[in-house]
Write a protein that holds these residues in place. Structure first.
Motif, PDB file in Angstrom:
ATOM      1  N   THR A   1      34.508   6.091 -24.382  1.00 22.82           N
ATOM      2  CA  THR A   1      34.127   7.265 -23.582  1.00 22.82           C
ATOM      3  C   THR A   1      34.934   8.517 -23.961  1.00 22.82           C
ATOM      4  O   THR A   1      36.031   8.413 -24.494  1.00 22.82           O
TER       5      THR A   1
ATOM      6  N   ASN B   1      42.541   7.092 -31.249  1.00 19.49           N
ATOM      7  CA  ASN B   1      41.249   6.965 -31.930  1.00 19.49           C
ATOM      8  C   ASN B   1      41.182   5.701 -32.785  1.00 19.49           C
ATOM      9  O   ASN B   1      40.110   5.123 -32.964  1.00 19.49           O
TER      10      ASN B   1
ATOM     11  N   SER C   1      31.560  12.981 -29.682  1.00 16.54           N
ATOM     12  CA  SER C   1      31.040  14.019 -30.578  1.00 16.54           C
ATOM     13  C   SER C   1      30.109  13.419 -31.641  1.00 16.54           C
ATOM     14  O   SER C   1      30.192  12.222 -31.964  1.00 16.54           O
TER      15      SER C   1
ATOM     16  N   THR D   1      32.089  11.908 -34.648  1.00 19.46           N
ATOM     17  CA  THR D   1      32.623  10.556 -34.420  1.00 19.46           C
ATOM     18  C   THR D   1      31.489   9.548 -34.321  1.00 19.46           C
ATOM     19  O   THR D   1      31.605   8.422 -34.822  1.00 19.46           O
TER      20      THR D   1
ATOM     21  N   LEU E   1      25.633  11.786 -27.976  1.00 18.10           N
ATOM     22  CA  LEU E   1      26.474  12.703 -28.763  1.00 18.10           C
ATOM     23  C   LEU E   1      26.341  14.152 -28.279  1.00 18.10           C
ATOM     24  O   LEU E   1      25.884  14.409 -27.185  1.00 18.10           O
TER      25      LEU E   1
ATOM     26  N   GLU F   1      28.274  24.021 -30.884  1.00 17.53           N
ATOM     27  CA  GLU F   1      28.524  23.627 -29.500  1.00 17.53           C
ATOM     28  C   GLU F   1      29.959  24.036 -29.152  1.00 17.53           C
ATOM     29  O   GLU F   1      30.914  23.492 -29.708  1.00 17.53           O
TER      30      GLU F   1
HETATM   31  P1  NAD Z   1      35.274  12.323 -29.608  1.00 20.91           P
HETATM   32  O1  NAD Z   1      34.154  11.922 -30.478  1.00 20.91           O
HETATM   33  O2  NAD Z   1      36.417  13.025 -30.209  1.00 20.91           O
HETATM   34  O3  NAD Z   1      35.894  11.084 -28.829  1.00 20.91           O
HETATM   35  C1  NAD Z   1      35.116  10.230 -28.016  1.00 20.91           C
HETATM   36  C2  NAD Z   1      35.759   8.868 -27.954  1.00 20.91           C
HETATM   37  O4  NAD Z   1      35.707   8.280 -29.249  1.00 20.91           O
HETATM   38  C3  NAD Z   1      37.227   8.859 -27.556  1.00 20.91           C
HETATM   39  O5  NAD Z   1      37.462   7.753 -26.716  1.00 20.91           O
HETATM   40  C4  NAD Z   1      37.938   8.684 -28.890  1.00 20.91           C
HETATM   41  O6  NAD Z   1      39.221   8.090 -28.786  1.00 20.91           O
HETATM   42  C5  NAD Z   1      36.987   7.766 -29.617  1.00 20.91           C
HETATM   43  N1  NAD Z   1      37.079   7.787 -31.081  1.00 20.91           N
HETATM   44  C6  NAD Z   1      37.574   8.755 -31.875  1.00 20.91           C
HETATM   45  N2  NAD Z   1      37.447   8.412 -33.178  1.00 20.91           N
HETATM   46  C7  NAD Z   1      36.829   7.202 -33.200  1.00 20.91           C
HETATM   47  C8  NAD Z   1      36.367   6.345 -34.229  1.00 20.91           C
HETATM   48  N3  NAD Z   1      36.515   6.647 -35.521  1.00 20.91           N
HETATM   49  N4  NAD Z   1      35.744   5.206 -33.881  1.00 20.91           N
HETATM   50  C9  NAD Z   1      35.531   4.892 -32.590  1.00 20.91           C
HETATM   51  N5  NAD Z   1      35.953   5.665 -31.563  1.00 20.91           N
HETATM   52  C10 NAD Z   1      36.587   6.814 -31.858  1.00 20.91           C
HETATM   53  O7  NAD Z   1      34.566  13.191 -28.466  1.00 20.91           O
HETATM   54  P2  NAD Z   1      35.270  14.007 -27.298  1.00 20.91           P
HETATM   55  O8  NAD Z   1      35.874  15.226 -27.932  1.00 20.91           O
HETATM   56  O9  NAD Z   1      36.097  13.090 -26.488  1.00 20.91           O
HETATM   57  O10 NAD Z   1      34.025  14.441 -26.402  1.00 20.91           O
HETATM   58  C11 NAD Z   1      33.343  15.651 -26.545  1.00 20.91           C
HETATM   59  C12 NAD Z   1      31.992  15.432 -27.198  1.00 20.91           C
HETATM   60  O11 NAD Z   1      31.269  14.445 -26.488  1.00 20.91           O
HETATM   61  C13 NAD Z   1      31.111  16.666 -27.167  1.00 20.91           C
HETATM   62  O12 NAD Z   1      30.491  16.847 -28.419  1.00 20.91           O
HETATM   63  C14 NAD Z   1      30.054  16.348 -26.118  1.00 20.91           C
HETATM   64  O13 NAD Z   1      28.838  17.028 -26.279  1.00 20.91           O
HETATM   65  C15 NAD Z   1      29.930  14.872 -26.278  1.00 20.91           C
HETATM   66  N6  NAD Z   1      29.397  14.265 -25.070  1.00 20.91           N
HETATM   67  C16 NAD Z   1      28.131  13.728 -25.117  1.00 20.91           C
HETATM   68  C17 NAD Z   1      27.572  13.183 -23.971  1.00 20.91           C
HETATM   69  C18 NAD Z   1      26.184  12.594 -23.995  1.00 20.91           C
HETATM   70  O14 NAD Z   1      25.832  11.846 -23.096  1.00 20.91           O
HETATM   71  N7  NAD Z   1      25.361  12.858 -24.992  1.00 20.91           N
HETATM   72  C19 NAD Z   1      28.301  13.160 -22.791  1.00 20.91           C
HETATM   73  C20 NAD Z   1      29.576  13.693 -22.775  1.00 20.91           C
HETATM   74  C21 NAD Z   1      30.119  14.231 -23.937  1.00 20.91           C
END
Ligand code: NAD
Length: 476
Positions: free
Chosen positions: A145, A203, A223, A226, A245, A375
């Motif tokens: 998450t 991560n 994101s 990711t 995403l 975004e």
């Molecule tokens: P992020 O991708 O940086 O991190 C999300 C999660 O992934 C974290 O728990 C992180 O530790 C983990 N992570 C990081 N690298 C990883 C890897 N290589 N493998 C597996 N897990 C890994 O995202 P964020 O910055 O925490 O969140 C913001 C983004 O999330 C924005 O782009 C937003 O639009 C998106 N978002 C989407 C929704 C949706 O339902 N579509 C909802 C909320 C947020």
């Protein structure tokens, strides 16, 4: 239960700490407010072993028992609402009212999911054979998450995954692990050991989960960048994936609306949670006949909204959640200024403690400005003028993202017709954030793979199984 200290993971029903820890920062003050376990790989292995061990008995239970336990999550959340909301605000930054809202929605969601059952579909029942489609749980689900809505994202994954008969390993964002770890602690005596495991780490831990051969499905929200890595890594063991995403959602305002009446809805649709919402309005297209009036009303409304430390009563908006995102949004603002984009309000970031970015509204920047194409995930909103419906639909769809979009009009038929042409997973007409437990939610294009919620979302936590049986009379 103590809420502001003693953060432990939940593995096999037990409190588990780690040899190393990581700090958690309050984004309103930049103070370190807690240390949480930074799981090592062996701890993930033990969580997977516990989840695998618990799976046969959990999946074999009558669904009514799983439903009752998921409903019990709602009771626990509501019983701890005040403490949880304070903790949520301290780690996430969102003001208390918004934290309480998230806890309430989580509770409602658990109750709604607890009403679901897994259907058995009979596609043929002829003289020759009977054909049934069943849905079997996958096994161990890894849930990953983000930091913008940590509890809601956790519940959206674990409730349907558990209901379907899977066991779960849930990893919150390293920026906001506190409320999720406490959620695990408060549920230790609700679920049998090993059914729900909560692990915290960086991560790397997410990467280990997507690689782990013992995990059968990854449900990921985060994101787009990711998400691509998750899919790539999950491919090695052919894990099922659901990816929720990023988005760059367009709102289209038709000329027949009352600017003053819709300004508050447009404002909150863009700026709730300091605009850290995947489906927030990120590009606001306004018909040129009413552009000036809507822009004026939005700015006047924005002036009434207070920003500050969310733990203080009367605060409407909090900081950006973490330094990385704060720097990203600042960079976007700097670029907008360097390009000569005009701000109707905001644009200048104060040098005070906390990751505060003031509400910033940009006046009709070019369509290819970074503030339009990227975004922001922070309180920066471009207003864009249009004259022609065909043109605005083309511009709204001119994006690699396809998460959501909204249309604002008194002509519901026209709004609907426009909505049908948006290349997005969700279209809202005259409302925002209408998330519903029975309606699928997901992204088109690079905003995701698969859906959450509704029967479709529930079934993504299952494998389909077809059973055909030849009728005895015709078996020879
Ligand atoms: P992020 O991708 O940086 O991190 C999300 C999660 O992934 C974290 O728990 C992180 O530790 C983990 N992570 C990081 N690298 C990883 C890897 N290589 N493998 C597996 N897990 C890994 O995202 P964020 O910055 O925490 O969140 C913001 C983004 O999330 C924005 O782009 C937003 O639009 C998106 N978002 C989407 C929704 C949706 O339902 N579509 C909802 C909320 C947020």
């Amino acid at each position: 239960m103590i809420f502001n200290d003693d953060f432990s993971m939940t593995i096999n029903g037990q409190a588990v700490r780690s040899t190393s820890t990581m700090p958690v920062v309050n984004p309103a003050t930049e103070d370190v407010i807690a240390e949480v376990p930074d799981a090592v790989r062996e701890q993930l292995d033990s969580a997977v072993a516990a989840a695998k061990g618990a799976f046969p008995a959990w999946s074999a239970r009558p669904i009514a028992e799983r439903q009752a336990m998921i409903a019990a999550v709602a009771d626990r959340l509501l019983a701890n609402r005040d403490d949880m909301a304070r903790l949520f605000t301290a780690e996430q930054g969102r003001p208390i009212g918004g934290a309480e809202w998230e806890i309430d929605v989580c509770a409602q969601w658990c109750l709604a999911v607890s009403q679901f059952t897994l259907p058995v579909e009979v596609v043929e029942d002829s003289e020759v054979r009977r054909v049934e489609i069943h849905h079997r749980p996958i096994g161990v689900v890894g849930a990953i998450t983000p930091w913008n809505a940590p509890l809601l994202m956790a519940i959206w994954k674990m409730a349907p995954a558990l209901l379907a008969g899977n066991t779960v390993i849930l990893k919150p964002s390293p920026y906001t692990p506190l409320s999720t770890l406490k959620l695990g602690e408060m549920l230790r005596d609700v679920f049998p050991a090993g059914v729900l495991n909560i692990v915290s780490g960086g991560n790397d831990l997410g990467q280990w989960m997507t690689d782990h051969p013992g995990i059968g499905k990854v449900s990921f929200t985060g994101s787009t960048a990711t998400g691509k890595r998750v899919m790539e890594s999950a491919a090695r063991t052919l894990k099922r994936v659901t990816l929720e995403l990023g988005g760059n959602d367009a709102a289209i305002v038709l000329p027949d609306v009352d600017p003053k009446a819709i300004a508050p809805q447009l404002f909150w649709g863009a700026f709730f949670n300091s605009a850290q919402v995947c489906v927030a309005i990120k590009r606001l297209y306004i018909h040129s006949d009413i552009y000036d009036a809507v822009a004026h009303e939005l700015v006047e409304f924005a002036k009434t909204v207070s920003m500050g430390d969310g733990s203080r009563q009367g605060t409407d908006l909090g900081p950006v959640q973490n330094k990385m995102q704060y720097e990203k949004v600042r960079n976007l603002l700097d670029d907008a200024k360097a390009q000569g984009n005009r701000f109707l309000i905001g644009g200048d970031v104060p040098e005070t403690p906390g990751y505060f970015i003031p509400i910033s509204i940009v006046d009709n920047p070019p369509e290819d400005a970074r503030v339009v194409t990227e975004e922001a995930f922070g309180p920066v909103l471009p207003l864009l003028k249009y004259d022609d419906i065909e043109d605005v639909i083309r511009r709204a769809n001119n994006s690699d993202s396809g998460l959501g979009g909204s249309i604002w009009s008194n002509d519901l038929d026209q709004a609907h017709a426009i909505g049908e042409r948006l290349e997005t997973g969700t279209v809202w007409i005259n409302e925002m954030f209408a998330f519903l437990p029975n309606a699928p939610f997901g992204g088109h294009k690079q905003s995701g793979v698969g859906v959450e919620h509704g029967m479709q979302g529930l079934l993504e936590f299952t494998n389909s199984q077809t059973i055909t049986s030849r009728k005895l009379a015709s078996a020879s």
